[in-house]
Design an enzyme around this catalytic site. Structure first.
Site, PDB file in Angstrom:
ATOM      1  N   SER A 125      12.964 -39.679  22.722  1.00 47.02           N
ATOM      2  CA  SER A 125      12.080 -38.549  23.057  1.00 47.02           C
ATOM      3  C   SER A 125      10.724 -38.777  22.404  1.00 47.02           C
ATOM      4  CB  SER A 125      12.686 -37.238  22.546  1.00 47.02           C
ATOM      5  OG  SER A 125      12.877 -37.306  21.147  1.00 47.02           O
ATOM      6  N   LYS A 126       9.788 -37.945  22.692  1.00 47.47           N
ATOM      7  CA  LYS A 126       8.490 -37.979  22.016  1.00 47.47           C
ATOM      8  C   LYS A 126       7.826 -36.630  22.243  1.00 47.47           C
ATOM      9  CE  LYS A 126       6.182 -41.111  19.665  1.00 47.47           C
ATOM     10  NZ  LYS A 126       6.760 -42.193  18.854  1.00 47.47           N
ATOM     11  N   GLY A 127       6.897 -36.281  21.359  1.00 46.31           N
ATOM     12  CA  GLY A 127       6.192 -35.013  21.539  1.00 46.31           C
ATOM     13  C   GLY A 127       4.768 -35.127  21.061  1.00 46.31           C
TER      14      GLY A 127
END
Ligand code: NAD
Length: 436
Positions: A125-127
């Site tokens: 994931s990444k944000g």
């Protein structure tokens, strides 16, 4: 306003020159080109190919945040869960004006392959939040962090999605995320983030983990070429967390660090630089420029300096079709994410340069993040030696798996790394079947 909460870093995400951001350098395309190649060689089923080419979940949130002036601002935040078939999603959060959904998506996919490659039970994931933390006070930064955390809280959790620091976020920010999440859940949940301060459940050895991982895989690559770290000439681009630790640990193993650079410039000394002394210099002066014991050279010249090992550990897209033909190193250890463009890859391969690709070379960071999550969940903390030994064993195993795959498919090490990673994610999907 008081001291900015986060000092400007100016590396990934803050693109050095937006005008030169060509299609060659689009991170999602660069990643997908390699994924496609691996998928083709694996003869991936067309349905599964479509599944793996699309992120599972993309969240966009608007974050109203009160500035110290009393004004209300609204920031945009993203969180992308690319694939969670192998376990909870794992990926950093960046605060940066250049954050886009497209970039976050690419980085989330990258994390999926990286975790699969080192065979830790995480997805990717990444944000990010579109903001400039260098102009924000500590209080403003805290409010953005807490509001962002609350806005995406339904996806976060030790069993679902575990953030970590990335560009312009640090252990302070992780502590606020952990606290916000814990307040909502009415009990302390340390395992919801990694990269925390050691005092609140962080892992010993996490700060050095990425550079240490680079050292381990470089040692293995040198051995494959019949060389050793002792006496190997190494040039390191970037003297931050990854670059400075990699340089220091390689020097401790007997390597001769012939050049290092940071944003302020590069220093060259074919006889070898004194890395502990340079670390002290940078601590005091906050930059390499002015360091007296070596000849100053341009930052770009570092990449083509005479050496055995080149460690790009600064930022993305620094090895391109333009400078790849001039690179003299025998081994490139990609400490940074995405330092080599796809076009440059072909040139390096023709030149016979041994590339240790980013998803392998810098996987030491996420590996010790995994250790941190394990320690938090078990409530039992390991000594630093245990962390380093277990890191070494995972990095060496992954290196060897990539080496075997390189031989088996007659491909370069980057494609081999993607083959190992994509195959593992695909295998999990096949075993689980498709829920409908
Ligand atoms: P950092 O901010 O600590 O250090 C970056 C360094 O690069 C600084 O010394 C900066 O001055 C230098 N730099 C920036 N632009 C440069 C240029 N054009 N030429 C030379 N030097 C330049 O960042 P970091 O944590 O060391 O991360 C570096 C890279 O490694 C990034 O691509 C990051 O995504 C990747 N990475 C980091 C980790 C980690 O655990 N820190 C893990 C995996 C990957």
């Amino acid at each position: 306003m008081s001291e900015p909460a986060i000092q400007p870093q100016g590396h990934i995400g803050i693109r050095p020159d937006k005008d030169t951001f060509l299609a060659e350098e689009n991170p999602f395309e660069a990643m997908m080109e390699r994924f496609d190649h691996a998928a083709q060689l694996l003869n991936l089923d067309p349905g599964l190919y479509k599944v793996l080419r699309n992120p599972e979940k993309q969240i966009i949130v608007s974050l109203p945040v009160l500035r110290d002036s009393g004004e209300l601002d609204v920031y945009t935040g993203f969180r992308v869960l690319y694939n969670t078939s192998r376990g909870p999603a794992k990926g950093g959060i960046r605060f940066d004006l250049n954050v886009t959904l497209e970039e976050v998506k690419a980085l989330a996919a990258w994390m999926t392959w990286k975790c699969a490659l080192v065979n830790i039970p995480f997805g990717g994931s990444k944000g990010g939040v579109v903001c400039d933390p260098t102009t924000m006070s500590m209080a403003e930064l805290e409010r953005v962090t807490r509001r962002y955390t609350a806005s995406i809280i339904e996806v976060l959790g030790p069993d679902s999605d575990v953030p970590a620091p990335d560009v312009n976020t640090n252990e302070r920010v992780m502590a606020w995320i952990m606290d916000t999440y814990s307040m909502h859940h009415r009990h302390t949940v340390t395992a919801v983030v990694t990269g925390k301060p050691v005092e609140m459940g962080g892992s010993l050895g996490r700060r050095e983990a990425t550079g240490r991982g680079c050292m381990f895989v470089t040692r293995e690559a040198l051995a494959k070429l019949g060389m050793s770290l002792k006496g190997a000439r190494v040039a390191v681009q970037g003297f931050g967390n990854v670059g400075s630790v990699a340089a220091d640990l390689m020097a401790k193993e007997g390597a001769v660090i012939v050049a290092v650079s940071d944003k302020s410039g590069a220093v060259h000394n074919p006889q070898g630089l004194d890395i502990p002394e340079m670390l002290k210099w940078v601590k005091e002066h906050r930059q390499l420029a002015g360091y007296p014991k070596g000849e100053q050279m341009s930052k770009d010249a570092l990449l083509t300096v005479e050496c055995d090992v080149l460690v790009p550990a600064a930022t993305e897209n620094v090895i391109t079709r333009k400078n790849a033909p001039q690179i003299k190193a025998k081994i490139i250890c990609e400490g940074a994410n995405g330092p080599t463009t796809a076009a440059a890859d072909e040139i390096l391969e023709k030149k016979g340069i041994f590339v240790i690709p980013d998803i392998l070379a810098n996987a030491g960071g996420v590996t010790v993040s995994y250790f941190e999550w394990v320690q938090d969940r078990g409530g039992y903390f390991w000594d630093e030696d245990t962390v380093n030994r277990r890191l070494e064993s995972i990095m060496v195993r992954a290196f060897n798996e990539v080496a075997v795959t390189t031989e088996k498919y007659k491909v370069n090490t980057r494609i081999a790394s993607y083959i190992v990673a994509v195959d593992r994610v695909a295998a999990m999907h096949r075993l689980r079947g498709m829920y409908a």
